[in-house]
Design an enzyme around this catalytic site. Sequence first.
Site, short mmCIF file in Angstrom:
data_model
loop_
_atom_site.label_atom_id
_atom_site.label_comp_id
_atom_site.label_asym_id
_atom_site.label_seq_id
_atom_site.Cartn_x
_atom_site.Cartn_y
_atom_site.Cartn_z
N THR A 42 14.03 -4.68 6.75
CA THR A 42 13.01 -3.74 6.35
C THR A 42 13.67 -2.60 5.57
OG1 THR A 42 11.11 -2.46 7.13
CG2 THR A 42 12.98 -2.56 8.62
N TYR A 86 -0.98 -0.81 7.77
CA TYR A 86 -1.72 -1.04 9.02
C TYR A 86 -1.44 0.05 10.03
CZ TYR A 86 2.53 -2.58 11.37
OH TYR A 86 3.76 -2.62 11.93
N LYS A 130 15.83 -4.25 1.62
CA LYS A 130 15.29 -5.53 1.12
C LYS A 130 16.00 -5.98 -0.16
CE LYS A 130 10.78 -5.41 3.32
NZ LYS A 130 9.36 -5.64 3.21
N GLY A 176 6.67 -4.18 -5.12
CA GLY A 176 7.24 -5.23 -4.28
C GLY A 176 6.20 -5.91 -3.40
P1 ATR Z 1 5.90 -1.28 -2.72
O1 ATR Z 1 7.22 -1.94 -2.50
O2 ATR Z 1 5.28 -0.68 -1.49
O3 ATR Z 1 4.94 -2.15 -3.47
P2 ATR Z 1 6.56 0.11 -5.12
O4 ATR Z 1 7.36 -1.05 -5.58
O5 ATR Z 1 7.09 1.50 -5.31
O6 ATR Z 1 6.21 0.02 -3.61
O7 ATR Z 1 5.13 0.01 -5.83
C1 ATR Z 1 4.11 0.92 -5.59
C2 ATR Z 1 2.83 0.39 -6.23
O8 ATR Z 1 1.73 1.26 -5.91
C3 ATR Z 1 2.86 0.35 -7.76
O9 ATR Z 1 2.06 -0.72 -8.20
C4 ATR Z 1 2.24 1.70 -8.13
O10 ATR Z 1 1.70 1.74 -9.43
P3 ATR Z 1 2.67 2.05 -10.70
O11 ATR Z 1 3.47 0.81 -10.91
O12 ATR Z 1 1.75 2.33 -11.81
O13 ATR Z 1 3.51 3.22 -10.28
C5 ATR Z 1 1.15 1.76 -7.10
N1 ATR Z 1 0.64 3.11 -6.81
C6 ATR Z 1 1.24 4.09 -6.11
N2 ATR Z 1 0.44 5.17 -5.99
C7 ATR Z 1 -0.72 4.86 -6.64
C8 ATR Z 1 -1.95 5.55 -6.86
N3 ATR Z 1 -2.16 6.79 -6.40
N4 ATR Z 1 -2.92 4.91 -7.57
C9 ATR Z 1 -2.72 3.65 -8.04
N5 ATR Z 1 -1.59 2.95 -7.85
C10 ATR Z 1 -0.59 3.54 -7.16
#
Ligand code: ATR
Length: 273
Positions: A62, A217, A66, A130
Site C-alpha cells: 500500500t 470506503y 506501489k 492509478g
Molecule cells: P490515485 O492513485 O488515487 O488514482 P492519482 O494518480 O493522483 O491518485 O489520480 C488522481 C485522480 O483524481 C486524477 O484522475 C485526477 O484528475 P487529474 O488527472 O486531472 O489531476 C482526479 N482528481 C483529483 N481531484 C479531482 C477533482 N476535484 N475533480 C476531478 N478530478 C479530480
Amino acid sequence: MSERYAVIGNPISHSKSPQIQGMYAKATGLQIDYTTIEGALGQFVPTIDAFRANGGRGLNITAPFKLDAFAYATELSERARLAGAVNAMKFEGDRVIAENFDGVGLVRDLVHNLNRPLAGERVLLLGAGGAARGAVLPFLEQEPAQLVICNRTVSKAQELVAKVSDRGNVLAVGYQDLCGQQFDVVVNATSASLHNELPPVPTSVFAEGCLAYELLYGKGLTPYLRFARDAGVKQLADGVGMFAEQAAEAFTWWKGVRPDTAAVIRQLTVPLE
Ligand code: ATR
C-alpha cells in the site's frame, strides 16, 4: 521456516489487512501468518529482501510503495503493467510475481455482491490516475456496451484509452463532454473525495436505475455519493466490497482457496447516511 505474509506501507498501523486475512484464514480453515511492515522510506528493496530471506512468501503493498513494488517485480501481470502499480506479490525462489487486484476486486463487488452485471451496460469511469487505470482491463473483460473514461486532464484519459482501444468500446472524454450522455454505472475513481471535493459531473449522467459507486470506503456519504443521492440515484455503494474482494483475490492467489467475503464486508461497512 513458516510461510510468512505481510502488508507493507507507511504509515501502516491503520491497516485492516491483517484482520481481514485472519478472517479469511479462519473461514477457509487454513493458516496464514500475516503481519504489517512499516517500511522506511527509500528502503523498500532491503526491507523486502530481508522479508523474503526470513520466509516471506507474499505481500500486499500500500501507499507509498506501489511504484517501488512495480520496479521490484520480475514478472508483472498485464493489469499491473497497465495500472503502473502493484498491490500484491508472490515470491517463488528468485521470481517476484506481481499483481494488481484492485480492479478485479471492484468488478467482483459490482457483479457478485451488488448484483450489477456489466455486460451490455454503459459504464462511466471518473478519473485516470492509478486507481482508475487498475479498473480498465477488468471492466473491459466484462464487455460493457461502452466504457467512457472521463478525466479533468483529458490527455491522461486519452493516453489510457490508446493502450486499451483494441479491447472493447472505450472512449476518453472531459467533463464538459458528459452533457446529454447517460450511464448505468458511474464509478468515482478520482481522489476528489479525499479532499472533500466533487468531480464536476452533471446530474444528467445518471440513467434511470443507475448505480453510483465511490472507490473510497468507510467515510459514509462522500460529496460524490451525496450528489448522486440528491440527483435521485437509488443504488449507492462505496469501495468496502472492493477492498474485501481484492484481499480475497490475494488470499486465493497465495493459498489456492477462495474465501467468502460477506462477513468481512459486514464488519467493515459504514452506513451511507
Ligand atoms: P490515485 O492513485 O488515487 O488514482 P492519482 O494518480 O493522483 O491518485 O489520480 C488522481 C485522480 O483524481 C486524477 O484522475 C485526477 O484528475 P487529474 O488527472 O486531472 O489531476 C482526479 N482528481 C483529483 N481531484 C479531482 C477533482 N476535484 N475533480 C476531478 N478530478 C479530480
